[in-house]
Design an enzyme around this catalytic site. Structure first.
Site, PDB file in Angstrom:
ATOM      1  CB  SER A  67     -63.401 -57.100 -53.640  1.00 60.76           C
ATOM      2  OG  SER A  67     -62.420 -56.441 -53.207  1.00 60.76           O
TER       3      SER A  67
ATOM      4  CB  THR B  76     -66.287 -66.955 -43.741  1.00 63.43           C
ATOM      5  OG1 THR B  76     -65.171 -67.944 -43.237  1.00 63.43           O
ATOM      6  CG2 THR B  76     -67.071 -66.596 -42.614  1.00 63.43           C
TER       7      THR B  76
ATOM      8  CE  LYS C 249     -65.518 -69.756 -40.428  1.00 61.85           C
ATOM      9  NZ  LYS C 249     -64.636 -68.548 -40.252  1.00 61.85           N
TER      10      LYS C 249
ATOM     11  CD  GLU D 125     -58.736 -67.426 -46.199  1.00 59.35           C
ATOM     12  OE1 GLU D 125     -59.771 -66.989 -45.569  1.00 59.35           O
ATOM     13  OE2 GLU D 125     -57.594 -66.858 -45.963  1.00 59.35           O
TER      14      GLU D 125
ATOM     15  CG  ASN E 105     -56.558 -63.893 -47.160  1.00 63.81           C
ATOM     16  OD1 ASN E 105     -57.285 -63.541 -46.026  1.00 63.81           O
ATOM     17  ND2 ASN E 105     -56.252 -65.158 -47.534  1.00 63.81           N
TER      18      ASN E 105
ATOM     19  CB  THR F 208     -60.350 -66.783 -38.230  1.00 59.62           C
ATOM     20  OG1 THR F 208     -61.780 -66.473 -38.694  1.00 59.62           O
ATOM     21  CG2 THR F 208     -59.908 -67.635 -39.355  1.00 59.62           C
TER      22      THR F 208
END
Length: 408
Positions: A408, A158, A184, A281, A403, A195
């Site tokens: 979007s 992702t 992942k 991230e 995040n 996650t």
């Protein structure tokens, strides 16, 4: 008498299909704009399976389907995975869609439906687009090749910036046994679990109950010892498939090579866990926290995870700020037993706290160390013999940007 543990050897060109009898592939089916988003992993024969799953009370439909396969059958022959949509909080339709993915995968490859697992990752709360999924399943052509495994590892991502793969070989009953893994995970990383999706394959012969025992033991000190942001997702799972094609005698805790197998499984899981933490991230640095001298191993891990999960510690590392006060504060609020007068802290090789009091050190030299891509913090408690490790990453401006615009 100590049990001899066979030597592990890392395999170059490591991939999920390196063990005997596995095929994989990933394709673009249309859930994402351009990137690969549908993958399948298949064993030539039904494999023993073990799994660990998110502790979030909200659990996605595909995870519930897969938990049932693991619990009821103890065998799995294939797993279908999509990225781009988590199929979580999608009600009865979400469950019907997960079961349809299971059914169509079974039909495509001529397998029993109850031997097929399902995994999804992506945005929560959006209904699955089943037309591209079902068309994609028909196009899947898994291979026992490096190319197929690379496509597989790409299709499950992702917000990850890199694929995560590892593989090792060892010896059990004079037979070569291989364990490989792909995962992942980049955000919402606060196990138990994160996650994350993790898939581990091995050609070892081991029954599912013993495989579950080994996975549970390993998970506690690997996947459950990483954190990025303190959030626990709805879709997290790690699955281990063992198809027995290596030809060893069945592994059990009393088998002379049990420790060898568990060590190999632990090494694969730890590699993947660290890769996930490093690819948090927006992250620029991997943070490793080691704690010793705790009352117990579990307390040591608890403190290590608290320190590496502290937003203030994470931002200090990002800013190359030698603010050890944030570290000792996290130790104190971890909930573990500590003696404030017995704490010693090192950042890299620099002692910053001795017996709970400031130590003299060079701020400039420590700042240079904190610019490195991997930062290690060591905490000694002097209250027992417990040891533990945890991994995480720094907290950056990019984490907020990623995040803030995820949908979007």
């Amino acid at each position: 008498m100590a049990v001899a543990v066979q030597q592990l050897k890392r395999i170059s060109g490591n991939n999920i299909v390196t063990p005997k009898g596995y095929k994989a592939v990933g394709i673009h089916c249309g859930l994402k704009h351009k990137k690969y988003d549908l993958a399948v992993l298949i064993s030539e024969v039904p494999a023993s399976v073990a799994g660990v799953f998110t502790t979030n009370a909200i659990q996605a439909a595909p995870l519930l389907v897969t938990k049932e396969v693991v619990k009821e059958n103890g065998k799995m022959q294939a797993i279908i995975i999509n990225s781009g949509n988590a199929n979580a909080c999608t009600g009865a339709q979400g469950m019907a869609d997960a079961l349809m993915m299971q059914q169509k995968t079974a039909e495509k490859f001529g397998l029993a439906q109850e031997l097929v697992g399902v995994a999804s990752t992506g945005v929560i709360g959006e209904k699955m687009k089943m037309v591209p999924i079902l068309n994609g399943i028909e196009k899947l052509k898994p291979e026992a090749s490096l190319e197929g495994s690379i496509q597989f590892s790409q299709a499950i991502l992702t917000t990850d910036t890199v694929t995560k793969n590892t593989a090792y070989k060892t010896v059990v009953d004079s037979k070569e046994v291989i364990i490989a893994g792909t995962a992942k995970g980049s955000g919402m990383i606060e196990p138990n679990m994160a996650t994350m999706l993790g898939f581990i394959t091995t050609d070892a012969h081991i029954e599912s109950a013993h495989l579950q025992q080994a996975l549970k033991e390993v998970t506690e000190v690997t996947f459950n010892s990483i954190t990025v942001d303190g959030d626990t997702s709805t879709n997290d799972m790690v699955l281990v498939l063992a198809n027995g094609l290596a030809g060893n005698e069945p592994l059990t805790p009393s088998h002379p090579d049990w420790a060898t197998f568990v060590k190999a499984l632990h090494t694969v899981a730890q590699d993947l866990a660290k890769m996930i933490a490093k690819d948090g991230e927006g992250a620029t640095k991997l943070i490793e926290v080691e704690v010793d001298g705790a009352l117990s191993d579990s307390e040591a891990r608890k403190i290590a995870k608290t320190v590496v999960g502290s937003p203030l510690v994470k931002t200090a590392v990002f800013g190359c700020d030698a603010n050890w006060g944030r570290v000792i504060a996290a130790v104190g609020y971890s909930g573990a037993s500590v003696d404030p007068n017995g704490i010693t802290i090192k950042i890299g090789e620099t002692v910053v706290v001795t017996n709970g009091e400031p130590a003299q050190f060079s701020e400039d030299l420590l700042m240079q160390y904190l610019k490195q891509p991997e930062v290690r913090i060591h905490v000694h408690l002097n209250v027992g013999s417990g040891q533990g490790l945890a991994w995480g990453c720094d907290l950056t401006y990019d984490y907020v940007q990623i995040n803030a615009t995820y949908r979007s």
